[in-house]
Write a protein that holds these residues in place. Structure first.
Motif, PDB file in Angstrom:
ATOM      1  N   THR A  63      17.790  -7.061   6.953  1.00  0.00           N
ATOM      2  CA  THR A  63      17.002  -6.258   6.026  1.00  0.00           C
ATOM      3  C   THR A  63      17.843  -5.110   5.472  1.00  0.00           C
ATOM      4  OG1 THR A  63      15.104  -6.756   7.455  1.00  0.00           O
ATOM      5  CG2 THR A  63      14.761  -5.150   5.707  1.00  0.00           C
ATOM      6  N   ALA A  64      18.700  -4.550   6.314  1.00  0.00           N
ATOM      7  CA  ALA A  64      19.583  -3.469   5.854  1.00  0.00           C
ATOM      8  C   ALA A  64      20.545  -3.975   4.790  1.00  0.00           C
ATOM      9  CB  ALA A  64      20.353  -2.889   7.037  1.00  0.00           C
ATOM     10  N   TRP A  65      21.062  -5.187   4.957  1.00  0.00           N
ATOM     11  CA  TRP A  65      21.981  -5.739   3.953  1.00  0.00           C
ATOM     12  C   TRP A  65      21.273  -5.880   2.608  1.00  0.00           C
ATOM     13  CZ3 TRP A  65      23.369 -10.319   7.687  1.00  0.00           C
ATOM     14  CH2 TRP A  65      24.136  -9.805   8.748  1.00  0.00           C
ATOM     15  N   ARG A  66      20.072  -6.448   2.633  1.00  0.00           N
ATOM     16  CA  ARG A  66      19.325  -6.632   1.385  1.00  0.00           C
ATOM     17  C   ARG A  66      19.013  -5.288   0.724  1.00  0.00           C
ATOM     18  NH1 ARG A  66      16.407 -10.362   4.676  1.00  0.00           N
ATOM     19  NH2 ARG A  66      14.647  -8.917   4.826  1.00  0.00           N
ATOM     20  N   THR A  67      18.607  -4.334   1.532  1.00  0.00           N
ATOM     21  CA  THR A  67      18.243  -3.018   1.008  1.00  0.00           C
ATOM     22  C   THR A  67      19.458  -2.304   0.438  1.00  0.00           C
ATOM     23  OG1 THR A  67      16.495  -2.892   2.677  1.00  0.00           O
ATOM     24  CG2 THR A  67      17.097  -0.832   1.581  1.00  0.00           C
ATOM     25  N   GLN A 103      10.922  -2.806   8.941  1.00  0.00           N
ATOM     26  CA  GLN A 103       9.860  -2.681   7.951  1.00  0.00           C
ATOM     27  C   GLN A 103      10.097  -1.503   7.021  1.00  0.00           C
ATOM     28  OE1 GLN A 103       7.741  -5.108   7.831  1.00  0.00           O
ATOM     29  NE2 GLN A 103       6.526  -4.357   6.105  1.00  0.00           N
ATOM     30  N   ALA A 104      10.643  -0.416   7.558  1.00  0.00           N
ATOM     31  CA  ALA A 104      10.959   0.736   6.703  1.00  0.00           C
ATOM     32  C   ALA A 104      12.040   0.368   5.694  1.00  0.00           C
ATOM     33  CB  ALA A 104      11.406   1.919   7.561  1.00  0.00           C
ATOM     34  N   LEU A 105      13.049  -0.364   6.134  1.00  0.00           N
ATOM     35  CA  LEU A 105      14.097  -0.810   5.218  1.00  0.00           C
ATOM     36  C   LEU A 105      13.525  -1.711   4.133  1.00  0.00           C
ATOM     37  CD1 LEU A 105      16.848  -1.553   7.869  1.00  0.00           C
ATOM     38  CD2 LEU A 105      17.140   0.002   5.927  1.00  0.00           C
ATOM     39  N   HIS A 106      12.689  -2.645   4.543  1.00  0.00           N
ATOM     40  CA  HIS A 106      12.072  -3.564   3.578  1.00  0.00           C
ATOM     41  C   HIS A 106      11.283  -2.796   2.525  1.00  0.00           C
ATOM     42  CE1 HIS A 106       9.986  -7.009   1.926  1.00  0.00           C
ATOM     43  NE2 HIS A 106       8.821  -6.475   2.246  1.00  0.00           N
ATOM     44  N   THR A 107      10.520  -1.819   2.964  1.00  0.00           N
ATOM     45  CA  THR A 107       9.701  -1.045   2.028  1.00  0.00           C
ATOM     46  C   THR A 107      10.579  -0.204   1.100  1.00  0.00           C
ATOM     47  OG1 THR A 107       7.972  -0.961   3.733  1.00  0.00           O
ATOM     48  CG2 THR A 107       7.725   0.507   1.858  1.00  0.00           C
ATOM     49  N   LEU A 108      11.649   0.361   1.635  1.00  0.00           N
ATOM     50  CA  LEU A 108      12.581   1.114   0.794  1.00  0.00           C
ATOM     51  C   LEU A 108      13.201   0.228  -0.276  1.00  0.00           C
ATOM     52  CD1 LEU A 108      14.317   3.341   3.483  1.00  0.00           C
ATOM     53  CD2 LEU A 108      12.919   4.167   1.574  1.00  0.00           C
ATOM     54  N   SER A 109      13.468  -1.027   0.069  1.00  0.00           N
ATOM     55  CA  SER A 109      14.041  -1.943  -0.928  1.00  0.00           C
ATOM     56  C   SER A 109      13.044  -2.212  -2.045  1.00  0.00           C
ATOM     57  CB  SER A 109      14.475  -3.251  -0.272  1.00  0.00           C
ATOM     58  OG  SER A 109      13.371  -4.085   0.037  1.00  0.00           O
ATOM     59  N   LYS A 110      11.760  -2.238  -1.724  1.00  0.00           N
ATOM     60  CA  LYS A 110      10.732  -2.460  -2.734  1.00  0.00           C
ATOM     61  C   LYS A 110      10.548  -1.225  -3.619  1.00  0.00           C
ATOM     62  CE  LYS A 110       9.733  -6.620  -1.455  1.00  0.00           C
ATOM     63  NZ  LYS A 110      10.116  -7.759  -2.324  1.00  0.00           N
ATOM     64  N   ILE A 111      10.703  -0.044  -3.039  1.00  0.00           N
ATOM     65  CA  ILE A 111      10.582   1.188  -3.815  1.00  0.00           C
ATOM     66  C   ILE A 111      11.789   1.347  -4.734  1.00  0.00           C
ATOM     67  CG2 ILE A 111      10.493   3.717  -3.656  1.00  0.00           C
ATOM     68  CD1 ILE A 111       8.979   3.301  -0.981  1.00  0.00           C
ATOM     69  N   GLY A 112      12.989   1.052  -4.206  1.00  0.00           N
ATOM     70  CA  GLY A 112      14.197   1.065  -5.024  1.00  0.00           C
ATOM     71  C   GLY A 112      14.677   2.448  -5.431  1.00  0.00           C
ATOM     72  N   ALA A 162       3.557   7.940  -4.432  1.00  0.00           N
ATOM     73  CA  ALA A 162       4.742   8.486  -5.094  1.00  0.00           C
ATOM     74  C   ALA A 162       5.961   8.391  -4.182  1.00  0.00           C
ATOM     75  CB  ALA A 162       4.501   9.942  -5.494  1.00  0.00           C
ATOM     76  N   ALA A 163       7.112   8.037  -4.770  1.00  0.00           N
ATOM     77  CA  ALA A 163       8.346   7.911  -3.986  1.00  0.00           C
ATOM     78  C   ALA A 163       8.707   9.210  -3.280  1.00  0.00           C
ATOM     79  CB  ALA A 163       9.490   7.456  -4.893  1.00  0.00           C
ATOM     80  N   ALA A 164       8.403  10.325  -3.905  1.00  0.00           N
ATOM     81  CA  ALA A 164       8.714  11.619  -3.289  1.00  0.00           C
ATOM     82  C   ALA A 164       7.987  11.793  -1.967  1.00  0.00           C
ATOM     83  CB  ALA A 164       8.333  12.751  -4.247  1.00  0.00           C
ATOM     84  N   GLU A 165       6.855  11.126  -1.805  1.00  0.00           N
ATOM     85  CA  GLU A 165       6.096  11.201  -0.562  1.00  0.00           C
ATOM     86  C   GLU A 165       6.511  10.107   0.421  1.00  0.00           C
ATOM     87  OE1 GLU A 165       4.119  13.526   0.254  1.00  0.00           O
ATOM     88  OE2 GLU A 165       3.737  14.543  -1.638  1.00  0.00           O
ATOM     89  N   THR A 166       6.797   8.921  -0.095  1.00  0.00           N
ATOM     90  CA  THR A 166       7.055   7.785   0.798  1.00  0.00           C
ATOM     91  C   THR A 166       8.474   7.755   1.349  1.00  0.00           C
ATOM     92  OG1 THR A 166       7.625   6.388  -1.112  1.00  0.00           O
ATOM     93  CG2 THR A 166       5.340   6.359  -0.365  1.00  0.00           C
ATOM     94  N   VAL A 167       9.462   8.034   0.486  1.00  0.00           N
ATOM     95  CA  VAL A 167      10.861   7.881   0.912  1.00  0.00           C
ATOM     96  C   VAL A 167      11.201   8.726   2.140  1.00  0.00           C
ATOM     97  CG1 VAL A 167      13.271   8.257   0.229  1.00  0.00           C
ATOM     98  CG2 VAL A 167      11.703   7.057  -1.311  1.00  0.00           C
ATOM     99  N   PRO A 168      10.883  10.025   2.188  1.00  0.00           N
ATOM    100  CA  PRO A 168      11.224  10.801   3.390  1.00  0.00           C
ATOM    101  C   PRO A 168      10.573  10.256   4.657  1.00  0.00           C
ATOM    102  CG  PRO A 168      10.644  12.255   1.579  1.00  0.00           C
ATOM    103  CD  PRO A 168      10.270  10.880   1.147  1.00  0.00           C
ATOM    104  N   ALA A 195       0.824  -1.208   0.000  1.00  0.00           N
ATOM    105  CA  ALA A 195       0.000   0.000   0.000  1.00  0.00           C
ATOM    106  C   ALA A 195       0.859   1.261   0.000  1.00  0.00           C
ATOM    107  CB  ALA A 195      -0.937   0.000   1.209  1.00  0.00           C
ATOM    108  N   ILE A 196       1.960   1.226   0.729  1.00  0.00           N
ATOM    109  CA  ILE A 196       2.857   2.389   0.771  1.00  0.00           C
ATOM    110  C   ILE A 196       3.506   2.603  -0.593  1.00  0.00           C
ATOM    111  CG2 ILE A 196       5.007   3.275   1.768  1.00  0.00           C
ATOM    112  CD1 ILE A 196       4.144   1.839   4.397  1.00  0.00           C
ATOM    113  N   THR A 197       3.926   1.504  -1.226  1.00  0.00           N
ATOM    114  CA  THR A 197       4.595   1.644  -2.535  1.00  0.00           C
ATOM    115  C   THR A 197       3.643   2.120  -3.630  1.00  0.00           C
ATOM    116  OG1 THR A 197       4.215  -0.683  -3.144  1.00  0.00           O
ATOM    117  CG2 THR A 197       6.268  -0.160  -1.983  1.00  0.00           C
ATOM    118  N   ARG A 198       2.370   2.110  -3.366  1.00  0.00           N
ATOM    119  CA  ARG A 198       1.396   2.619  -4.338  1.00  0.00           C
ATOM    120  C   ARG A 198       1.412   4.141  -4.411  1.00  0.00           C
ATOM    121  NH1 ARG A 198      -1.846   0.641  -7.882  1.00  0.00           N
ATOM    122  NH2 ARG A 198      -3.785   1.396  -6.940  1.00  0.00           N
TER     123      ARG A 198
END
Length: 209
Positions: free
Chosen positions: A112-116, A80-89, A58-64, A53-56
């Motif tokens: 999760t940090a390593w993967r991201t 969870q924030a790291l995981h979501t950032l990895s999905k946004i890319g 805009a990145a400009a809104e979600t990343v910060p 739902a978060i990745t739906r």
């Protein structure tokens, strides 16, 4: 508003439906609540839907907003924030993937940090990231070590010299892990357990054997 209220429902299926409804019609007005809910949500599947739902948005809104969660005292919020950032890319998040996160005392956060980091790292920082990740060799249980091996392998052939140095470490756990990672780099189809057992034999008998 009903969907937002349903995020607190005792039933995980109700919460899941609520997140799906919010994600289907993304609205930045709900974004803060979605991000906030990530650290409180106990169900894995609902958390995964929260990420969707978060990745739906805009990145400009979600990343910060997600970057702000990386300094939370709650390990689940960081993970969870790291995981979501990895999905946004979005590589604008790369500066926020700090040494503190990559060496986080919580294994799940560190994994999760390593993967991201592997997803977000720019080419000019791959060598620096490799050097830092190698310092974590020998850490944790099987799942943690496998996560680190996969992250290192994701950085490509550039890890060869770093692994070669780690194979001479005085800590046998570090040597085992470095050798197992090197085996997986050469043969990605080799099982991790087999690679670890081979590494232990090499350490015990010497590489010439």
């Amino acid at each position: 508003m009903q969907a937002l209220q349903a995020l607190e429902n005792p039933s995980s299926s109700v919460r899941l439906q609520a997140v799906m409804a919010i994600g289907t019609a993304p609205d930045v007005a709900y974004l803060d609540r979605l991000v906030e809910r990530c650290s409180a949500e106990p169900d894995f599947y609902v958390r995964d839907m929260l990420t969707w739902a978060i990745t739906r948005h805009a990145a400009a809104e979600t990343v910060p907003r997600l970057v702000g969660e990386l300094t939370s005292a709650d390990p689940r919020a960081r993970s969870q924030a790291l995981h979501t950032l990895s999905k946004i890319g979005d590589r604008r998040a790369w500066p926020a993937i700090t040494r503190e996160l990559l060496t986080d005392p919580d294994d799940e956060v560190a994994r999760t940090a390593w993967r991201t980091a592997v997803v977000l790292v720019p080419d000019e920082d791959v060598e620096r990231l490799t050097a830092l990740l190698v310092t974590q060799l020998g850490r944790g249980d099987r799942a943690t070590r496998l996560s680190l091996s996969r992250a290192l392998i994701g950085l490509g052939e550039t890890i060869g010299s770093a692994l070669a140095a780690a194979k001479t470490n005085t800590d046998p756990g570090v040597r085992d892990h470095a050798l197992a990672t090197e085996r997986l780099l050469r043969d990605p189809d080799a099982g991790f357990e087999l690679a670890v057992e081979e590494a232990k034999r090499i350490v015990a008998l010497g590489p010439e054997r």
